[in-house]
Design a protein around this motif. Structure first.
Motif, PDB file in Angstrom:
ATOM      1  N   ARG A 438     -84.012 -99.071 109.271  1.00 56.12           N
ATOM      2  CA  ARG A 438     -82.981 -97.702 108.578  1.00 56.12           C
ATOM      3  C   ARG A 438     -83.649 -96.791 108.155  1.00 56.12           C
ATOM      4  NH1 ARG A 438     -79.894-102.145 106.359  1.00 56.12           N
ATOM      5  NH2 ARG A 438     -81.095-101.999 104.378  1.00 56.12           N
ATOM      6  N   ASP A 439     -84.719 -96.794 107.365  1.00 56.44           N
ATOM      7  CA  ASP A 439     -85.435 -95.782 106.786  1.00 56.44           C
ATOM      8  C   ASP A 439     -86.182 -95.021 107.884  1.00 56.44           C
ATOM      9  OD1 ASP A 439     -84.944 -96.674 104.370  1.00 56.44           O
ATOM     10  OD2 ASP A 439     -86.696 -97.465 104.160  1.00 56.44           O
ATOM     11  N   ALA A 440     -86.769 -95.657 109.014  1.00 55.81           N
ATOM     12  CA  ALA A 440     -87.273 -94.999 110.310  1.00 55.81           C
ATOM     13  C   ALA A 440     -86.167 -94.110 111.075  1.00 55.81           C
ATOM     14  CB  ALA A 440     -88.007 -95.932 110.929  1.00 55.81           C
ATOM     15  N   ARG A 441     -85.103 -94.707 111.068  1.00 49.31           N
ATOM     16  CA  ARG A 441     -84.024 -94.082 111.871  1.00 49.31           C
ATOM     17  C   ARG A 441     -83.578 -92.674 111.047  1.00 49.31           C
ATOM     18  NH1 ARG A 441     -79.856 -97.577 115.151  1.00 49.31           N
ATOM     19  NH2 ARG A 441     -79.066 -95.364 115.562  1.00 49.31           N
ATOM     20  N   LYS A 442     -83.421 -92.786 109.884  1.00 47.62           N
ATOM     21  CA  LYS A 442     -82.930 -91.720 108.831  1.00 47.62           C
ATOM     22  C   LYS A 442     -84.244 -90.692 108.800  1.00 47.62           C
ATOM     23  CE  LYS A 442     -81.506 -90.550 104.060  1.00 47.62           C
ATOM     24  NZ  LYS A 442     -81.174 -91.244 102.852  1.00 47.62           N
ATOM     25  N   GLU A 443     -85.460 -91.141 109.102  1.00 50.07           N
ATOM     26  CA  GLU A 443     -86.514 -90.108 108.949  1.00 50.07           C
ATOM     27  C   GLU A 443     -86.448 -89.143 110.360  1.00 50.07           C
ATOM     28  OE1 GLU A 443     -91.280 -89.961 107.468  1.00 50.07           O
ATOM     29  OE2 GLU A 443     -90.052 -91.744 107.737  1.00 50.07           O
ATOM     30  N   LEU A 444     -86.242 -90.017 111.353  1.00 50.82           N
ATOM     31  CA  LEU A 444     -86.406 -89.104 112.488  1.00 50.82           C
ATOM     32  C   LEU A 444     -84.885 -88.317 112.795  1.00 50.82           C
ATOM     33  CD1 LEU A 444     -87.664 -91.867 115.021  1.00 50.82           C
ATOM     34  CD2 LEU A 444     -88.824 -89.804 114.063  1.00 50.82           C
ATOM     35  N   GLU A 445     -84.029 -88.836 112.254  1.00 49.13           N
ATOM     36  CA  GLU A 445     -82.793 -88.195 112.372  1.00 49.13           C
ATOM     37  C   GLU A 445     -82.239 -86.736 111.630  1.00 49.13           C
ATOM     38  OE1 GLU A 445     -79.918 -91.187 111.709  1.00 49.13           O
ATOM     39  OE2 GLU A 445     -79.930 -92.037 114.035  1.00 49.13           O
ATOM     40  N   ILE A 446     -83.190 -86.927 110.418  1.00 45.95           N
ATOM     41  CA  ILE A 446     -82.784 -85.741 109.663  1.00 45.95           C
ATOM     42  C   ILE A 446     -83.919 -84.692 109.835  1.00 45.95           C
ATOM     43  CG2 ILE A 446     -81.852 -87.223 107.776  1.00 45.95           C
ATOM     44  CD1 ILE A 446     -84.466 -86.953 106.218  1.00 45.95           C
ATOM     45  N   ILE A 447     -85.026 -84.904 110.540  1.00 44.84           N
ATOM     46  CA  ILE A 447     -86.075 -83.839 110.863  1.00 44.84           C
ATOM     47  C   ILE A 447     -85.413 -82.695 111.621  1.00 44.84           C
ATOM     48  CG2 ILE A 447     -86.793 -84.953 113.193  1.00 44.84           C
ATOM     49  CD1 ILE A 447     -89.509 -84.024 112.460  1.00 44.84           C
ATOM     50  N   GLU A 448     -85.795 -81.433 111.348  1.00 44.80           N
ATOM     51  CA  GLU A 448     -85.259 -80.094 112.066  1.00 44.80           C
ATOM     52  C   GLU A 448     -86.072 -80.160 113.367  1.00 44.80           C
ATOM     53  OE1 GLU A 448     -85.253 -75.345 111.556  1.00 44.80           O
ATOM     54  OE2 GLU A 448     -85.864 -76.600 109.769  1.00 44.80           O
ATOM     55  N   LYS A 449     -85.123 -80.570 114.399  1.00 49.83           N
ATOM     56  CA  LYS A 449     -85.712 -80.611 115.758  1.00 49.83           C
ATOM     57  C   LYS A 449     -85.861 -79.243 116.379  1.00 49.83           C
ATOM     58  CE  LYS A 449     -82.433 -83.368 116.996  1.00 49.83           C
ATOM     59  NZ  LYS A 449     -81.711 -83.946 115.889  1.00 49.83           N
ATOM     60  N   SER A 450     -86.987 -78.960 117.517  1.00 50.84           N
ATOM     61  CA  SER A 450     -86.832 -77.831 117.822  1.00 50.84           C
ATOM     62  C   SER A 450     -85.873 -77.575 119.080  1.00 50.84           C
ATOM     63  CB  SER A 450     -88.212 -77.808 118.711  1.00 50.84           C
ATOM     64  OG  SER A 450     -88.475 -76.556 119.317  1.00 50.84           O
ATOM     65  N   SER A 451     -85.469 -78.844 119.385  1.00 50.26           N
ATOM     66  CA  SER A 451     -84.283 -78.857 120.374  1.00 50.26           C
ATOM     67  C   SER A 451     -83.160 -79.473 120.058  1.00 50.26           C
ATOM     68  CB  SER A 451     -84.714 -79.659 121.696  1.00 50.26           C
ATOM     69  OG  SER A 451     -83.729 -79.841 122.696  1.00 50.26           O
TER      70      SER A 451
END
Length: 459
Positions: A438-451
């Motif tokens: 859950r923590d890993a998913r959250k960390e990737l989903e909240i990052i500001e994506k270039s795309s």
């Protein structure tokens, strides 16, 4: 036709008052059904009914395998089982009708019976066999009759035999499309080259663990060849043999081995797919790396490339040769097999700099658990142009949610401007840590994506 004769023609066999629908099928369908059975089982069907009595004599596929005889016997050369097997094969071939054989497969030990076994193969040739699959445990190649190399009906030929293969003066395969050679030792350059050039319709060539140690220089030249596989993994001693590939319609190449022979792709403009696995040999790192670079130079037109991390590690030893490393202008799909470690990751980033239009990266085994990677590492100062401008799909398998893995995915999300999809596959071999996931998913989903259009999928 009288009514009684009409009824007799349509008579349906009954067994225990049950209609035997199978026995009333046309011969061609019965032959197809029987083609999935070993020949020994096919013959047993002859006792089923009158309808089946002679069907086996014209079944298109024959499969003879003496492997089971040697599961428990210590000395089988003179065993009754061995004699029974040979008598069985000869009886089947003697009683066969004149119909053509579609596939003839033979796996057996020769001992002192080479002439008998050779006659079986000759019988298949006389029945216009289309597919010949031979796995022969022999000390010499005389067991294979010369008529095999002048067979006009062959479409598929597979020979597995751990001895020298003797090519006769006359070789003609006008319709052969598939040739597989395993464990054979080639005798000289000229006869080896003649074998390949005589296959004027060849589309697939597989050389598995073949010995080219005696050879010096030969060319595999074909206008029709589309798929080529060379697997010489057991051979690790360097040879002086140079193998030249001249096949302008070759579309797929698979190589596995230590590059004990030098391979030159001289004329392969149609090559679009390649799979390369070159393990590291201690003591020969530099030599193997140089040969690997030469091989990769011939792959410059590929669209799909699969390489192992051992191959990537080998490139680390190429040194100044990387200055002459080819650019892959058409490469859009890259697959990395085996785990990526610290050294191979650097090699990967170097490779990506030569793939300017790459659109898909697949890390099929993910990262080594000892991998150490940070977001501020110097390696991110020069992001390959393919990541920043062309990467659309990233697949990361065997994901453990380790810091280095998360760092890598975050950096890709940060720099990949046209990324459309990131597929993350959890490791299947370790217990689930739901909180860590859950923590890993959250960390990737909240990052500001270039795309902004990128979708992250977890599986």
């Amino acid at each position: 036709m009288s009514e009684s004769k009409h009824h007799k023609q349509l008579e349906i066999e009954h067994t225990n008052d049950t209609i035997d629908y199978i026995s009333n099928l046309p011969d061609c369908i019965l032959h197809h059904i029987l083609s999935f059975l070993p020949t020994k089982e096919v013959v047993k069907t002859s006792v089923s009914s009158k309808r089946w009595k002679n069907i086996w004599a014209s079944v298109p596929n024959l499969d003879f395998d003496d492997t089971l005889l040697y599961a428990s016997e210590v000395d089988c050369q003179h065993s009754s089982e061995s004699t029974s097997f040979m008598n069985f094969v000869e009886r089947i071939l003697r009683l066969r009708d004149a119909s053509a054989i579609e596939k003839f497969r033979l796996s057996c030990r020769v001992w002192s019976n080479a002439p008998r076994i050779s006659s079986w193969i000759s019988s298949a040739i006389m029945h216009n066999v289309r597919e010949l699959d031979l796995c022969i445990f022999a000390e010499d190649s005389s067991v294979i009759p010369q008529s095999v190399f002048d067979c006009k009906s062959l479409v598929i030929l597979k020979i597995e035999m751990d001895c020298v293969i003797e090519i006769p003066p006359r070789v003609s395969f006008p319709f052969l499309k598939t040739l597989h050679l395993s464990l054979v030792t080639f005798l000289d350059d000229d006869s080896t080259e003649k074998l390949f050039t005589s296959c004027v319709a060849l589309e697939e060539l597989v050389l598995l663990d073949c010995d080219c140690g005696i050879l010096k220089n030969f060319t595999i030249s074909s206008l029709t060849l589309k798929r080529l596989t060379i697997d010489d993994l057991p051979v690790y001693e360097p040879n002086d043999c140079k193998i030249k590939i001249d096949a302008k319609n070759l579309t797929c190449l698979k190589y596995i081995g230590y590059l004990s022979n030098e391979i030159f792709l001289s004329n392969v403009p149609s090559l679009v797919k390649a799979c390369i696995h070159i393990p590291i040999l201690h003591g020969r790192q530099k030599e193997v790396a140089c040969r690997a670079v030469d091989l990769l130079k011939g792959l410059r037109n590929v669209v799909f490339l699969k390489v192992s991390n051992r191959t990537m590690e080998g490139l680390m030893y190429a040194g100044s040769m990387l200055d002459r490393f080819p650019v892959f202008p058409n490469l859009t799909h890259l697959v990395l097999t085996m785990e990526i470690g610290n050294y191979t990751f650097r090699a990967l980033m170097d490779l990506l700099n030569f793939c300017p239009t790459l659109q898909s990266i697949n890390l099929s085994e993910g990262f080594d658990r000892c991998m150490r990677l940070g977001e501020n590492d110097l390696i991110w100062l020069l992001v390959p142009i393919c990541i920043s401008h062309h990467l659309k799909t990233l697949t990361f398998k065997n994901f453990h949610a380790d810091d280095s893995e998360i760092c890598f995915l975050k950096c890709v999300l940060k720099y990949a401007r046209v990324l459309e999809k990131m597929d993350v596959w959890w490791c299947k071999t370790e217990p689930r840590d739901l909180k860590k996931r859950r923590d890993a998913r959250k960390e990737l989903e909240i990052i500001e994506k270039s795309s902004a259009a990128c979708i992250i999928n977890f599986s």
